[in-house]
Design a protein around this motif. Sequence first.
Motif, PDB file in Angstrom:
ATOM      1  N   ALA A 190       0.818  -1.208   0.000  1.00  0.00           N
ATOM      2  CA  ALA A 190       0.000   0.000   0.000  1.00  0.00           C
ATOM      3  C   ALA A 190       0.856   1.265   0.000  1.00  0.00           C
ATOM      4  O   ALA A 190       0.511   2.264   0.604  1.00  0.00           O
ATOM      5  N   LEU A 191       2.013   1.204  -0.693  1.00  0.00           N
ATOM      6  CA  LEU A 191       2.825   2.410  -0.853  1.00  0.00           C
ATOM      7  C   LEU A 191       2.288   3.212  -2.036  1.00  0.00           C
ATOM      8  O   LEU A 191       1.590   2.668  -2.891  1.00  0.00           O
ATOM      9  N   PHE A 192       2.610   4.505  -2.096  1.00  0.00           N
ATOM     10  CA  PHE A 192       2.216   5.313  -3.248  1.00  0.00           C
ATOM     11  C   PHE A 192       3.280   5.121  -4.314  1.00  0.00           C
ATOM     12  O   PHE A 192       4.417   5.570  -4.149  1.00  0.00           O
ATOM     13  N   PRO A 193       2.936   4.464  -5.433  1.00  0.00           N
ATOM     14  CA  PRO A 193       3.962   4.044  -6.392  1.00  0.00           C
ATOM     15  C   PRO A 193       4.668   5.210  -7.087  1.00  0.00           C
ATOM     16  O   PRO A 193       5.836   5.097  -7.426  1.00  0.00           O
ATOM     17  N   ASN A 194       3.984   6.346  -7.305  1.00  0.00           N
ATOM     18  CA  ASN A 194       4.674   7.425  -8.025  1.00  0.00           C
ATOM     19  C   ASN A 194       5.299   8.465  -7.116  1.00  0.00           C
ATOM     20  O   ASN A 194       5.837   9.448  -7.574  1.00  0.00           O
ATOM     21  N   MET A 195       5.256   8.208  -5.800  1.00  0.00           N
ATOM     22  CA  MET A 195       5.991   9.078  -4.877  1.00  0.00           C
ATOM     23  C   MET A 195       7.360   8.476  -4.645  1.00  0.00           C
ATOM     24  O   MET A 195       7.569   7.284  -4.828  1.00  0.00           O
ATOM     25  N   THR A 196       8.298   9.293  -4.199  1.00  0.00           N
ATOM     26  CA  THR A 196       9.625   8.781  -3.845  1.00  0.00           C
ATOM     27  C   THR A 196       9.535   8.026  -2.520  1.00  0.00           C
ATOM     28  O   THR A 196       8.532   8.085  -1.815  1.00  0.00           O
ATOM     29  N   VAL A 197      10.635   7.349  -2.213  1.00  0.00           N
ATOM     30  CA  VAL A 197      10.753   6.667  -0.925  1.00  0.00           C
ATOM     31  C   VAL A 197      10.554   7.683   0.209  1.00  0.00           C
ATOM     32  O   VAL A 197       9.762   7.474   1.129  1.00  0.00           O
ATOM     33  N   GLY A 198      11.273   8.801   0.109  1.00  0.00           N
ATOM     34  CA  GLY A 198      11.173   9.834   1.143  1.00  0.00           C
ATOM     35  C   GLY A 198       9.754  10.365   1.259  1.00  0.00           C
ATOM     36  O   GLY A 198       9.240  10.575   2.360  1.00  0.00           O
ATOM     37  N   GLY A 199       9.100  10.570   0.108  1.00  0.00           N
ATOM     38  CA  GLY A 199       7.722  11.082   0.090  1.00  0.00           C
ATOM     39  C   GLY A 199       6.767  10.122   0.793  1.00  0.00           C
ATOM     40  O   GLY A 199       5.885  10.542   1.555  1.00  0.00           O
ATOM     41  N   ASN A 200       6.963   8.826   0.553  1.00  0.00           N
ATOM     42  CA  ASN A 200       6.117   7.821   1.201  1.00  0.00           C
ATOM     43  C   ASN A 200       6.296   7.837   2.717  1.00  0.00           C
ATOM     44  O   ASN A 200       5.327   7.806   3.462  1.00  0.00           O
ATOM     45  N   ILE A 201       7.557   7.891   3.139  1.00  0.00           N
ATOM     46  CA  ILE A 201       7.823   7.825   4.577  1.00  0.00           C
ATOM     47  C   ILE A 201       7.346   9.113   5.266  1.00  0.00           C
ATOM     48  O   ILE A 201       6.863   9.087   6.398  1.00  0.00           O
ATOM     49  N   ALA A 202       7.447  10.233   4.536  1.00  0.00           N
ATOM     50  CA  ALA A 202       7.044  11.517   5.116  1.00  0.00           C
ATOM     51  C   ALA A 202       5.525  11.655   5.221  1.00  0.00           C
ATOM     52  O   ALA A 202       5.021  12.465   6.008  1.00  0.00           O
ATOM     53  N   TYR A 203       4.806  10.847   4.442  1.00  0.00           N
ATOM     54  CA  TYR A 203       3.348  11.028   4.329  1.00  0.00           C
ATOM     55  C   TYR A 203       2.617  11.103   5.676  1.00  0.00           C
ATOM     56  O   TYR A 203       1.874  12.062   5.922  1.00  0.00           O
ATOM     57  N   PRO A 204       2.815  10.132   6.578  1.00  0.00           N
ATOM     58  CA  PRO A 204       2.097  10.214   7.856  1.00  0.00           C
ATOM     59  C   PRO A 204       2.473  11.449   8.678  1.00  0.00           C
ATOM     60  O   PRO A 204       1.660  11.927   9.468  1.00  0.00           O
ATOM     61  N   LEU A 205       3.676  11.969   8.450  1.00  0.00           N
ATOM     62  CA  LEU A 205       4.114  13.155   9.204  1.00  0.00           C
ATOM     63  C   LEU A 205       3.450  14.405   8.635  1.00  0.00           C
ATOM     64  O   LEU A 205       3.067  15.320   9.365  1.00  0.00           O
ATOM     65  N   ARG A 206       3.295  14.436   7.288  1.00  0.00           N
ATOM     66  CA  ARG A 206       2.611  15.568   6.663  1.00  0.00           C
ATOM     67  C   ARG A 206       1.160  15.615   7.103  1.00  0.00           C
ATOM     68  O   ARG A 206       0.614  16.669   7.381  1.00  0.00           O
ATOM     69  N   LEU A 207       0.527  14.378   7.144  1.00  0.00           N
ATOM     70  CA  LEU A 207      -0.862  14.294   7.613  1.00  0.00           C
ATOM     71  C   LEU A 207      -0.988  14.917   8.995  1.00  0.00           C
ATOM     72  O   LEU A 207      -1.978  15.568   9.305  1.00  0.00           O
ATOM     73  N   ARG A 208       0.036  14.693   9.812  1.00  0.00           N
ATOM     74  CA  ARG A 208       0.003  15.216  11.185  1.00  0.00           C
ATOM     75  C   ARG A 208       0.541  16.633  11.265  1.00  0.00           C
ATOM     76  O   ARG A 208       0.751  17.160  12.355  1.00  0.00           O
TER      77      ARG A 208
END
Length: 357
Positions: A90-108
Amino acid sequence: MKRRESVPIEIENVTKTYGSMTALDNVSLSIARGEFVSILGASGSGKTTLLMAIAGFTMPSSGRIRFGERDVTLTEPHKRKIGMVFQNYALFPNMTVGGNIAYPLRLRKLPAVQIAAKVKRALQTIQLDGFAERRIDQLSGGQRQRVALARAIVFEPDILLMDEPLSALDKKLREQMQIEVRHLHQDLGLTTVFVTHDQREAFTMSDRVALIDKGQFVQIGAPSELYNRPASRFVADFVGQSYFLPVAVSGDEASFAGQRLLLPGPLSSPVSRQFLVIRPEYLEISEDDPRPGENILRGIFKELIFQGESSLAFVGLPDGQDIGLRLSGRQVESIRNLAFGSSVNLALAAEQTLVLP
Ligand code: ADP
Ligand code: MG
């Protein structure tokens, strides 16, 4: 990632029904702070339903779930502070690795500087330093699963939940990832619930394993307890390889092929239909006389198959069943002169002689 205070989980009499179908039938389980517990069971046994109830995506029909002192039975998933990893990443395929990992932090809505620092640390934790700018579709299966793991822990959740996260990986990589998950857990100390249908996988990582069948726990314990002291024939069959030989029971004695068995303790049940549970590796091929404290099963040496790191020897027992014994190179050497068709003694220590209904 730094080590932090995790929380215990209390599952109390949780039942989940779908119409007339009971997916979870009054299950209770206490998971200690920082403990790694696997929910092990066949497909359809209720594992995912239980994990989803802990996560808050499924409401129990009855029962309660607590995280420490906090009753979360009716709490929305995003307020439970849980990290989750699923089989299909359930990763976002067109985001970078960093973008995926940052996602929950951006949400918060964390500040960018903090996000960058946490992502960097998460990448170090999963040993993907320098991969921040890679796209997900440029990663191998194992690397993707590590990114999913980093995304689940980057916001420092109280609890980590994983649903068959490794089952899409090939065997070698899966075994390697099991060790990595185990080490990650040792480093972070996060209370973790891991769902799998693979016994060896559950044993590799877990402090305790809860074996589930048809929505009910059949045994909960340390891997060695489930393996060496299975509570029922079902457990002995599911966990490891077992042979079941019918024994004659009279009073508190059990005998096989007319021979009384030495047992480690009293029979667990008085019923007459019981079985001697044999783990093949408990048996030792022996040409000597029986030693005190062991049972001897007599059999006929039938076949020896070389399989590389070990060999498989088949021995026919008086009840007609053939038992496959795994032998090391040294053990094969010791029976080199044994002809097929000759009789052998199989020694079984009394403390490993398990009789179950
Ligand atoms: P597992 O993860 O162990 O394979 P599940 O928890 O997914 O098992 O499912 C347990 C049982 O509940 C299965 O029989 C499944 O068909 C049923 N089940 C799960 N989710 C639903 C649902 N949303 N509606 C109806 N039945 C469901
Ligand atoms: Mg499932």
